[in-house]
Design an enzyme around this catalytic site. Sequence first.
Site, PDB file in Angstrom:
ATOM      1  N   LYS A  24       2.863   1.213  -7.378  1.00 17.82           N
ATOM      2  CA  LYS A  24       2.800   0.956  -5.910  1.00 17.82           C
ATOM      3  C   LYS A  24       2.839  -0.410  -5.498  1.00 17.82           C
ATOM      4  CE  LYS A  24      -0.361   5.056  -5.694  1.00 17.82           C
ATOM      5  NZ  LYS A  24      -1.832   5.261  -5.669  1.00 17.82           N
TER       6      LYS A  24
ATOM      7  N   HIS B 238     -14.082   1.871 -14.872  1.00 17.68           N
ATOM      8  CA  HIS B 238     -14.632   3.162 -15.106  1.00 17.68           C
ATOM      9  C   HIS B 238     -16.017   3.533 -14.502  1.00 17.68           C
ATOM     10  CE1 HIS B 238     -12.201   1.643 -18.484  1.00 17.68           C
ATOM     11  NE2 HIS B 238     -11.496   2.794 -18.333  1.00 17.68           N
TER      12      HIS B 238
END
Length: 109
Positions: A59, A96
């Site tokens: 991206k 995470h």
Amino acid sequence: MKGIGVDIVDLERLDIHNLHFVKRVLSSREYEIFTRIQSSRRQLEFLGGRFAGKEAYMKACHVGIGAMSFQDIEILNDESGAPYLHDPHAHISISHEKKYAVAFVLIEK
């Protein structure tokens, strides 16, 4: 080229036992690290972080999925444990949280 990219992965959607998938996502050096991780939870976080990081990098490069192979993008860790991309102009952060992995990439040129 300059760019930013972010991606989030639901770890529950990844199958660490599907070696074809794992080897498609990870480079050979990443796979070697993956196999040395003892905990299946930590393997899942490692795979999810790499997956999100590679998607975020694509991206940031302003290309769609399929324009680059996951194998062409490598995310390793430096001596302090911080992740880095093979691109010297790119910076990456991976996090995470419970069932998610998220990655942010910034490219400066």
